[in-house]
Scaffold this motif. Sequence first.
Motif, PDB file in Angstrom:
ATOM      1  N   TYR A   1       0.836  -1.206   0.000  1.00  9.23           N
ATOM      2  CA  TYR A   1       0.000   0.000   0.000  1.00  9.23           C
ATOM      3  C   TYR A   1       0.867   1.251   0.000  1.00  9.23           C
ATOM      4  CZ  TYR A   1      -3.457   3.428   1.505  1.00  9.23           C
ATOM      5  OH  TYR A   1      -4.254   4.529   1.595  1.00  9.23           O
ATOM      6  N   GLY A   2       1.926   1.252   0.797  1.00  9.17           N
ATOM      7  CA  GLY A   2       2.847   2.385   0.815  1.00  9.17           C
ATOM      8  C   GLY A   2       3.505   2.596  -0.536  1.00  9.17           C
TER       9      GLY A   2
ATOM     10  N   GLN B   1       0.954   4.112  -2.889  1.00 11.35           N
ATOM     11  CA  GLN B   1       0.747   5.538  -2.613  1.00 11.35           C
ATOM     12  C   GLN B   1       1.876   6.367  -3.210  1.00 11.35           C
ATOM     13  OE1 GLN B   1       0.266   5.558   1.694  1.00 11.35           O
ATOM     14  NE2 GLN B   1      -1.822   6.310   1.418  1.00 11.35           N
TER      15      GLN B   1
ATOM     16  N   SER C   1       1.469   9.135  -6.227  1.00  9.88           N
ATOM     17  CA  SER C   1       1.910  10.526  -6.110  1.00  9.88           C
ATOM     18  C   SER C   1       2.911  10.868  -7.208  1.00  9.88           C
ATOM     19  CB  SER C   1       2.517  10.788  -4.732  1.00  9.88           C
ATOM     20  OG  SER C   1       3.725  10.075  -4.580  1.00  9.88           O
TER      21      SER C   1
END
Length: 90
Positions: free
Chosen positions: A47-48, A51, A55
């Motif tokens: 998930y990190g 993300q 971005s």
Amino acid sequence: MAKLNLLLLLVLLVCALGLVTSQQKARKLFTQLEFEQSRARDLDVEYGQLQLEASTWGLHRRVERIATASLGMRAPDARRTRLVTPKKAP
């Protein structure tokens, strides 16, 4: 007396089998818990990473570069832009 001893032996065996069964089930559940916790940690890492990737894909300069190169878009001339203010409701 022999019947009582036999009955107590039978009760002891049933209790021992119940204990062994419950311990085995507890071990299986603990193993499953550890597996799921490991999976949750892996999903948190993924998930990190997602993300960070999202971005990166949405950076202003990247979007501007793609708009200029692929779509032939350009920023409007400052002399040709107008600021429109909404009328206030009565």
